[in-house]
Design a protein around this motif. Structure first.
Motif, short mmCIF file in Angstrom:
data_model
loop_
_atom_site.label_atom_id
_atom_site.label_comp_id
_atom_site.label_asym_id
_atom_site.label_seq_id
_atom_site.Cartn_x
_atom_site.Cartn_y
_atom_site.Cartn_z
N THR B 65 0.86 -1.25 -0.10
CA THR B 65 0.07 0.15 -0.22
C THR B 65 0.93 1.28 0.05
N THR B 66 1.73 1.19 -0.86
CA THR B 66 2.85 2.32 -1.23
C THR B 66 3.08 2.67 -2.39
N THR B 83 1.60 16.60 -7.98
CA THR B 83 1.88 15.84 -7.14
C THR B 83 0.97 16.06 -5.97
N ASP B 87 -1.02 12.97 -4.34
CA ASP B 87 -1.31 12.46 -2.98
C ASP B 87 -2.67 12.47 -2.47
N ASN B 91 -4.14 8.92 -0.71
CA ASN B 91 -4.67 8.98 0.67
C ASN B 91 -6.27 8.38 0.50
N ASP B 96 0.25 5.27 0.62
CA ASP B 96 1.42 6.25 0.97
C ASP B 96 2.26 6.29 -0.18
N VAL B 97 2.85 7.67 -0.32
CA VAL B 97 3.63 8.03 -1.26
C VAL B 97 4.87 8.54 -0.92
N LEU B 98 5.83 7.59 -1.81
CA LEU B 98 7.42 7.62 -1.58
C LEU B 98 7.74 8.61 -2.83
N VAL B 99 8.42 9.73 -2.70
CA VAL B 99 8.60 10.63 -3.68
C VAL B 99 10.26 10.70 -3.84
N THR B 100 10.73 10.96 -4.94
CA THR B 100 12.06 10.93 -5.35
C THR B 100 12.25 12.19 -6.57
#
Lengths: 338, 338
Positions: B65-66, B83, B87, B91, B96-100
Motif C-alpha cells: 500500500t505504498t 503531486t 497525494d 490517501n 502512502d507516497v514515496l517521492v523522489t
DNA sequence: GTGAAAGCGCTAACAG
DNA sequence: CTGTTAGCGCTTTCAC
C-alpha cells in the motif's frame, strides 16, 4: 509488463552452493567472507539480477531505511524548498522519503504521524505552523526520532532547525523604523500560533519599543495566509496609515505589493515592504521584494542530517539549531546608507 | 521518546484467548467472525494500543500500500501541483507516497525506479520531460504498473494523463496570429525532447502554416528552462523582431515578461505573451500572464486513480487520457472580440 | 570463513 | 465461525 518472479537470496545461495548467510554477508558488505566466494556470489547476483527485498529486510532488521516527511503542502514554495533539502540528504544517506500533506490540520498531522509509525519509518521530519498538543503527544509516543524543520517548539524539547525569527523580525522592523516611518504594519499568520505571536510579533514589538513607538494593534494583520487572502487584507493595510510593512510570507507579500501598486501606490516611495522567506516570488515580483534571507534548503538538509544521527543513536550536540539569516535588499525598500 | 515495545497481533490473540487468524480477520474486516468475539478483539486491540505492522503485512501479503512518485523537482510549481493531486487520491485509497526528485536526469530516474522496485511499491507515477530509452526499459521491467502524469510517451504504450499539447499550442499560436502579428516567437525547453519538438512545436508549426506563414527557426528559442535562464534568453527574443510570444513554462514566461518590461516594452501593446501552465506565477505577475489552462491537480489525481485500477488488476478504458485544457485570457494579451 | 536455525509480524490457505 | 500451519525473504545469533 510481465510480473517477473524476482530472484531471492535463496536462489543465489543455491546457484553458488553456499548458505543464505553468506549471500547476506556479501550483500551487506560484511568482511568475513573469503574473496573468492564473494566473487562467485557477486557473479550469481549479477546473473540472476537479484535485488534484495527491502520489505523482508525491514522486517528482519527492524530498519526500513525510510523516513516520513509531514508537511502542510507541497505546492507551498517555502516548504517545498525545505523538502528538497531533506530529500537530497536523505538520498545521500540512502533513505527514502514518504511525504504526507496535512494542510496544517492537527488532526491530519496526527493521522500522518501514526500512519508513518505503522509503516515502521526510521524517523520523521515534521513541518507545520504550530505544534498542537495532540501533535506533540503523537510525536512523543511515536517511538522514532522526530525533528522539526522550519517549525518551532516553544518548549524547546524537540530537535529542530530554524532561523531566529525574533531577531529577523526585529531587524527588518528596525530598519523600517530607522527610515523614519511613523507606522510600520505587520502582516502575520494565525495569531494563535506561537511562531506568529511569540516569535515574529515579539521581534516586531521589541523593535517598536526600542524606537519609542507604542504597539498599536491597528497595524497588526493576521488574516492573510496566501495570495488570495492577501488581496483581501491589502485594502485595510493600505488604509491603515502605515507606510512600512513587514510580512511573514512571500505569497502574502506579493499580494499586498500587487494590490498597493494596482491602486496607485509607488513602491518603495509610498510604502516600503519587507517579506520573510526569499522564495522565487520575491524575485519574480516587480519591484523585487526585499526579504529576510533564509537558508531554506539548508534548514531541510540540516534537519535531515540531525535525523540520521538520531536514528544511529548518536547524540546531538545541539537540540535546537538556529541557522543564520540575512537581509536581502532588493527593490521594495529604499537604499540604505550603512 | 521511549522506544515502547509495540504490541503484536500475537499479544492481542493471547489476551482474548483466540488465534492469530481471528485477530487478523477482524483487523482486515473479514466478516467471518462472530460479533461477540469481534467485540472482544477490538477491545483488546484498543487496550493494548495495537497497530498492525505494515512491513510484516507487506511481506506476507505482497502488497505494501505504498506507491512511488518519480518527479523532476518538488520545488517546481507545475510538478508540485500534479503531486498534490496524486497525494490526495493516494490517501483516499489508503496508499502512502514515496517521492523522489530526479532533476530530469535519466540516470537518476532509472535509479529511482529500481529503488522503488526494491521497496516493493505497488505502483509508480512517473513525471519527467522526456522518456529516455533507459527509463523506458526500467519501466517495462519494473514489474508493477506505472502511469505517466503530465509526461508524454510518443509510442503511446504507457498509461498516461496529459492535455493535448499540440492542440493547446496550436490554439494560442493561432490567436496571436489572428491578432495580426507578423512574427510569433516560441520559447520551448530542450528541443531533443519529444514533448517540445513533436508536440508543442508541431502545434505551433501547424498554426503558422495554416496562417500562411513560413516557419523560421530564428523565432524558436530552446535554452530557457527556469527564471534565470529565461532572463538570459530574453534579450534575443526581444531583438528577434517577434511581437507575439508563446512560452511553454510559467517561470520562463515571467522571466521574459519581466525582462521586456524592464527594458521599456509595453505589454501587451508591444508584445503579446501567452504561457502554458497557469501556475501561481501567471497570477502574481504584473500584468498577469494569459495562459493555457491546465487541470494540473486533476492530471495528478486522474493518473493516481488509473494507477489504483491497474494495481487492482482492473482494465483501463483508455490508455492515454487527454484532459481538456482551456485558454485563460489575462493581461498579456489584447482583449479578444469573439 | 561459513552454515544452521530461529525468528521478524503478519496473511492465507486449509481444515474442521 | 475459528484454529493450525506454512510461509513471505531476509538478518542475526550461535556454532563449527
Amino acid at each position: 509488463m510481465i510480473k517477473k518472479q524476482n530472484a531471492t537470496i535463496y536462489d543465489v545461495a543455491n546457484k553458488v552452493g553456499v548458505s543464505l548467510a553468506t549471500v547476506s554477508r556479501v550483500v551487506n558488505g560484511n568482511t568475513n567472507v573469503r574473496a573468492s566466494t564473494k566473487e562467485k556470489v557477486l557473479a550469481a547476483i549479477d546473473e540472476l539480477g537479484y535485488q534484495p527485498n527491502a520489505v523482508a529486510r525491514g522486517l528482519a532488521s527492524k530498519k526500513t531505511t525510510t523516513i516520513g516527511v509531514v508537511m502542510p503542502d507541497v505546492t507551498n514554495l517555502y516548504y517545498s524548498e525545505l523538502t528538497r533539502g531533506i530529500d537530497d540528504v536523505a538520498n545521500m544517506y540512502h533513505y527514502d522519503v514518504l511525504v504526507t500533506n496535512t494542510d496544517d490540520d492537527p488532526v491530519r498531522e496526527v493521522m500522518a504521524i501514526n500512519n508513518l509509525a505503522t509503516k515502521q519509518v526510521d524517523g520523521i521530519i515534521f513541518m507545520g505552523n504550530e505544534l498542537d498538543q495532540r501533535v506533540l503527544k503523537a510525536i512523543e509516543s511515536v517511538g522514532v526520532p522526530v525533528v522539526l524543520a522550519g517549525s518551532v517548539d516553544p518548549a524547546g524539547q524537540l530537535p529542530s532547525v530554524n532561523i531566529d525569527y525574533v531577531a529577523a523580525m526585529h531587524q527588518i522592523t528596525s530598519q523600517l523604523l530607522d527610515n523614519g516611518h511613523e507606522h510600520v504594519a505587520v502582516v502575520l499568520g494565525d495569531f494563535e500560533h506561537a511562531i506568529n505571536q511569540e516569535y515574529r510579533f515579539a521581534g516586531y514589538k521589541r523593535a517598536l519599543e526600542e524606537h519609542g513607538h507604542e504597539v498599536n494593534r491597528d497595524y497588526l494583520f493576521t488574516k492573510a495566509h496566501n495570495y488570495q487572502t492577501a488581496l483581501d487584507v491589502a485594502p485595510d493595510v493600505m488604509k491603515s496609515g502605515a507606510t512600512g510593512i513587514v510580512v511573514y510570507d512571500d505569497e502574502v507579500a506579493i499580494g499586498i505589493l500587487n494590490y498597493l501598486q494596482d491602486h496607485g501606490a509607488k513602491i518603495p516611495a509610498d510604502f516600503e515592504i519587507v517579506t520573510s522567506n526569499d522564495t522565487n516570488y520575491s524575485i519574480v515580483s516587480r519591484p523585487q521584494l526585499s526579504s529576510i534571507g533564509q537558508p531554506k534548503y539548508d534548514i531541510g538538509a540540516v534537519a535531515m542530517r540531525m535525523l540520521t544521527k538520531l536514528m544511529d543513536n548518536i547524540a546531538l550536540t545541539e537540540l535546537a539549531v538556529t541557522l543564520p539569516h540575512t537581509f536581502i535588499e532588493r527593490q521594495t525598500t529604499r537604499k540604505r546608507q550603512d
